[in-house]
Design an enzyme around this catalytic site. Structure first.
Site, PDB file in Angstrom:
ATOM      1  N   LYS A 188       0.864  -1.189   0.000  1.00 40.42           N
ATOM      2  CA  LYS A 188       0.000   0.000   0.000  1.00 40.42           C
ATOM      3  C   LYS A 188       0.897   1.235   0.000  1.00 40.42           C
ATOM      4  CE  LYS A 188      -1.570   2.971   2.476  1.00 40.42           C
ATOM      5  NZ  LYS A 188      -1.590   4.294   1.834  1.00 40.42           N
ATOM      6  N   CYS A 297      13.888  10.695   5.851  1.00 39.49           N
ATOM      7  CA  CYS A 297      13.872  10.213   7.235  1.00 39.49           C
ATOM      8  C   CYS A 297      15.211  10.434   7.932  1.00 39.49           C
ATOM      9  CB  CYS A 297      13.472   8.744   7.281  1.00 39.49           C
ATOM     10  SG  CYS A 297      14.372   7.715   6.119  1.00 39.49           S
ATOM     11  N   GLU A 396      10.212  16.273  14.330  1.00 38.44           N
ATOM     12  CA  GLU A 396      10.553  16.058  12.928  1.00 38.44           C
ATOM     13  C   GLU A 396       9.666  16.960  12.075  1.00 38.44           C
ATOM     14  OE1 GLU A 396       9.714  12.168  11.216  1.00 38.44           O
ATOM     15  OE2 GLU A 396      11.633  12.268  10.163  1.00 38.44           O
TER      16      GLU A 396
HETATM   17  P1  NAP Z   1       2.276   8.346   7.896  1.00 39.65           P
HETATM   18  O1  NAP Z   1       0.893   8.739   8.199  1.00 39.65           O
HETATM   19  O2  NAP Z   1       2.993   7.526   8.876  1.00 39.65           O
HETATM   20  O3  NAP Z   1       2.266   7.654   6.454  1.00 39.65           O
HETATM   21  C1  NAP Z   1       3.078   6.572   6.051  1.00 39.65           C
HETATM   22  C2  NAP Z   1       2.223   5.513   5.372  1.00 39.65           C
HETATM   23  O4  NAP Z   1       1.341   4.932   6.338  1.00 39.65           O
HETATM   24  C3  NAP Z   1       1.333   6.032   4.260  1.00 39.65           C
HETATM   25  O5  NAP Z   1       1.210   5.052   3.251  1.00 39.65           O
HETATM   26  C4  NAP Z   1       0.006   6.207   4.988  1.00 39.65           C
HETATM   27  O6  NAP Z   1      -1.088   6.230   4.104  1.00 39.65           O
HETATM   28  C5  NAP Z   1       0.002   4.995   5.869  1.00 39.65           C
HETATM   29  N1  NAP Z   1      -0.894   5.038   7.022  1.00 39.65           N
HETATM   30  C6  NAP Z   1      -1.433   6.124   7.634  1.00 39.65           C
HETATM   31  N2  NAP Z   1      -2.222   5.741   8.669  1.00 39.65           N
HETATM   32  C7  NAP Z   1      -2.191   4.393   8.710  1.00 39.65           C
HETATM   33  C8  NAP Z   1      -2.792   3.412   9.567  1.00 39.65           C
HETATM   34  N3  NAP Z   1      -3.579   3.748  10.576  1.00 39.65           N
HETATM   35  N4  NAP Z   1      -2.514   2.115   9.336  1.00 39.65           N
HETATM   36  C9  NAP Z   1      -1.697   1.746   8.326  1.00 39.65           C
HETATM   37  N5  NAP Z   1      -1.124   2.619   7.485  1.00 39.65           N
HETATM   38  C10 NAP Z   1      -1.353   3.930   7.672  1.00 39.65           C
HETATM   39  O7  NAP Z   1       3.113   9.625   7.601  1.00 39.65           O
HETATM   40  P2  NAP Z   1       2.570  10.951   6.845  1.00 39.65           P
HETATM   41  O8  NAP Z   1       1.259  11.403   7.372  1.00 39.65           O
HETATM   42  O9  NAP Z   1       2.684  10.695   5.395  1.00 39.65           O
HETATM   43  O10 NAP Z   1       3.651  11.959   7.298  1.00 39.65           O
HETATM   44  C11 NAP Z   1       3.622  12.480   8.627  1.00 39.65           C
HETATM   45  C12 NAP Z   1       5.014  12.548   9.180  1.00 39.65           C
HETATM   46  O11 NAP Z   1       5.607  11.236   9.245  1.00 39.65           O
HETATM   47  C13 NAP Z   1       6.002  13.313   8.327  1.00 39.65           C
HETATM   48  O12 NAP Z   1       5.849  14.684   8.438  1.00 39.65           O
HETATM   49  C14 NAP Z   1       7.282  12.783   8.874  1.00 39.65           C
HETATM   50  O13 NAP Z   1       7.578  13.364  10.094  1.00 39.65           O
HETATM   51  C15 NAP Z   1       6.985  11.319   9.079  1.00 39.65           C
HETATM   52  N6  NAP Z   1       7.405  10.520   7.905  1.00 39.65           N
HETATM   53  C16 NAP Z   1       8.532   9.797   7.991  1.00 39.65           C
HETATM   54  C17 NAP Z   1       8.951   9.076   6.889  1.00 39.65           C
HETATM   55  C18 NAP Z   1      10.191   8.251   6.891  1.00 39.65           C
HETATM   56  O14 NAP Z   1      10.711   7.949   5.827  1.00 39.65           O
HETATM   57  N7  NAP Z   1      10.674   7.819   8.028  1.00 39.65           N
HETATM   58  C19 NAP Z   1       8.247   9.123   5.710  1.00 39.65           C
HETATM   59  C20 NAP Z   1       7.063   9.864   5.663  1.00 39.65           C
HETATM   60  C21 NAP Z   1       6.668  10.554   6.784  1.00 39.65           C
HETATM   61  P3  NAP Z   1      -1.629   7.616   3.473  1.00 39.65           P
HETATM   62  O15 NAP Z   1      -0.533   8.612   3.525  1.00 39.65           O
HETATM   63  O16 NAP Z   1      -1.979   7.220   2.074  1.00 39.65           O
HETATM   64  O17 NAP Z   1      -2.821   8.021   4.253  1.00 39.65           O
END
Ligand code: NAP
Ligand code: MG
Length: 493
Positions: A188, A297, A396
């Site tokens: 996903k 990240c 972050e």
């Molecule tokens: P996120 O919500 O953790 O998204 C990562 C993935 O998880 C996406 O595919 C998201 O889907 C999915 N997801 C969201 N809620 C979920 C749930 N309850 N169960 C299973 N999967 C779920 O992160 P984000 O909202 O994109 O970003 C928020 C913050 O996370 C960023 O600002 C950053 O601080 C951090 N982040 C870290 C990394 C890294 O590489 N370590 C990457 C991205 C973000 P959808 O986005 O399609 O809803």
């Protein structure tokens, strides 16, 4: 060449569907989500808004494939398959790079550069196919005559959930080891950046990956992602994203005790000692934060600078930052593209506002083009004279925002560096071998870069400690995570 001269792939546009059991199917609900180009804010295609029914179908397809013909493929056959995928992807990489740029904003200079990386990562996994099913005779102390063997067996169906900041990198941490070990996968991607993953899946079909071995289900995390995390037919979840989502995945995985690999965020320290070569440290530390518009990240967002060189370093960092070219990713001159979304733009601007009240703004801070701009552009931004207890030093931001913190002694630098809930990465700039060695031992983080930042060899891999997660991506440990040990005792009497 201007952006207008880049050929827009025919794949971009129209309605994109899920790949389930070798067939392209819409979401059971019929609902779709707009895929947005962050450089313009305009929709460029639609993707399926999947839910539990779609995840059910994909997991069933992956289970059937895992237990079917695929389980009898030899290591050599899997290796040849991965190398065919390698060749097909590399032949189509200009298209993939353009799709990635259009869907998530990163400049072509970056997305085209992923071709060599993709080649390395696929060749690495092609070299790992002999591990699954391998057996070592284990000595035993049993009475009588027993032959004991320890096998490594594939865990089964793997659910992958990846973020939007680099789907052309993130998908291989799922599909690579799945193909190498004989597991199957349901991936996903993030709803903000799914198009390149869907095109890769299509090309993998073309290369001969059997139906059901890889499946892609797009949609929102709270629906499609959560359904995958709690699905009883999934044996392992590989997740990259935020700590909060990881916590809900851990809870959701409890039902059938899924194996988990979690790679979460960071607030990585990048320490510049007084003896550093500033000609290297200034651009190195700057791009350690700004690369991919800060949506990385491992970004070294806390730049710790020894006080005797702090003012000179900050002045040079500010000058360098003003030279970084931000623009549409299709323009080959752009070094940084827009942020991924309006939501992320608002989030980063909120942190810049907080930072302006906490520390000294040295460069950037503004939305490029102002609020009239349709794209999600932000200036690379530097705050100096900061403390480690400020919000901009603790949370972050996931945007191009550097926070410079002065220190007086090496011990103080290490204490500040380790004073974070995260432990993903860290950087050191020094010409003293002893300083480099001692500091790299003292930092609590999964990767340490000395006089460089952000380099990654897939055959070594990376991972975190503390709240940056657990489980390693890349390297042999990663492949072993897709396998479980199995002992077989044969009574020879
Ligand atoms: P996120 O919500 O953790 O998204 C990562 C993935 O998880 C996406 O595919 C998201 O889907 C999915 N997801 C969201 N809620 C979920 C749930 N309850 N169960 C299973 N999967 C779920 O992160 P984000 O909202 O994109 O970003 C928020 C913050 O996370 C960023 O600002 C950053 O601080 C951090 N982040 C870290 C990394 C890294 O590489 N370590 C990457 C991205 C973000 P959808 O986005 O399609 O809803
Ligand atoms: Mg998009």
């Amino acid at each position: 060449m201007t952006s207008a001269q880049v050929q827009i792939p025919a794949f971009v546009g129209g309605e994109k569907k899920n790949l389930i059991g070798g067939r392209w199917v819409p979401a059971a609900s019929g609902e779709t989500i707009d895929a947005i180009n962050p450089a313009t804010g305009a929709p460029i295609a639609t993707i399926a808004a999947s839910g539990p029914a779609d995840v059910d179908a994909a997991v069933a397809a992956a289970r059937a494939a895992f237990e079917g013909e695929w389980s009898r493929w030899t290591p050599h056959e899997r290796r040849k398959l991965i190398l065919r995928v390698h060749d097909v992807l590399l032949d189509n990489f200009e298209e993939l790079a353009t799709i990635e740029t259009l869907d998530m904003g990163a400049p072509l200079a970056r997305t085209r550069g992923l071709k060599e990386w993709t080649s390395q990562v696929l060749q690495f996994y092609a070299g790992q196919t002999a591990l699954a099913g391998s057996a070592t005779p284990a000595q035993n102390s049993l009475p009588g005559d027993f032959l004991s063997l320890k096998y490594l067996a594939p865990v089964g169906v793997v659910g992958g959930v990846i973020p939007w900041n680099g789907p052309l990198i993130g998908l291989w941490w799922i599909f690579g080891p799945a193909l190498a070990t004989g597991c199957t996968a349901v991936l996903k991607p993030a709803e903000d950046a799914s198009l390149s993953v869907l095109r890769v899946a299509e090309l993998m079909q073309e290369a001969g990956v059997p139906d059901g071995v890889i499946n892609v289900v797009t949609g929102y995390g709270a629906q499609a992602g959560a359904a995958l995390a709690e699905h009883p037919g999934v044996d392992r979840i590989a997740f990259t994203g935020s700590v909060g989502t990881a916590q809900s995945i851990v809870r959701a995985s409890a039902g059938n005790l899924k194996r988990l690999q979690l790679e979460l965020g960071g607030k990585s320290p990048d320490i510049v000692f007084a003896d550093a070569d500033l000609d290297k440290a200034v651009p190195g530390a700057a791009m350690g934060v700004f690369t991919n518009t800060g949506q990385v990240c491992v970004a070294g967002t806390r730049i710790l600078v020894e006080r005797s060189i702090h003012d000179e370093f900050v002045a040079r960092l500010g000058e360098f930052t003003k030279t970084v070219r931000v623009g549409d990713g299709l323009d080959p001159q752009s070094q940084l593209g827009p942020l991924i979304s309006q939501r992320q733009l608002e989030r980063v601007r909120k942190y810049i506002e907080i930072g302006s009240g906490e520390a000294r703004l040295v460069a950037g801070g503004e939305r490029i083009g102002g609020d009239k701009s349709a794209g999600f552009y932000i200036e690379p931004t530097v705050f100096a004279n900061a403390h480690n207890d400020m919000v901009i030093a603790r949370e972050e931001i996931f945007g191009p925002v550097a926070t410079v913190i002065p220190f007086d002694t090496h011990d103080e630098a290490i204490a500040i560096a380790n004073d974070t809930p995260y432990g993903l990465a860290g950087g050191l700039w020094t010409q003293n071998l002893g300083t480099a060695h001692k500091a790299s031992q003292a930092l609590h983080a999964g990767t340490i870069w000395v006089n460089c930042y952000g380099v990654l060899d897939p055959s070594i891999g990376f991972g975190g400690t503390k709240q940056s997660g657990y489980g390693w991506k890349g390297g042999r440990e990663h492949v072993e995570g897709y396998l479980y040990p199995k002992a077989v005792y044969l009574n020879l009497d």
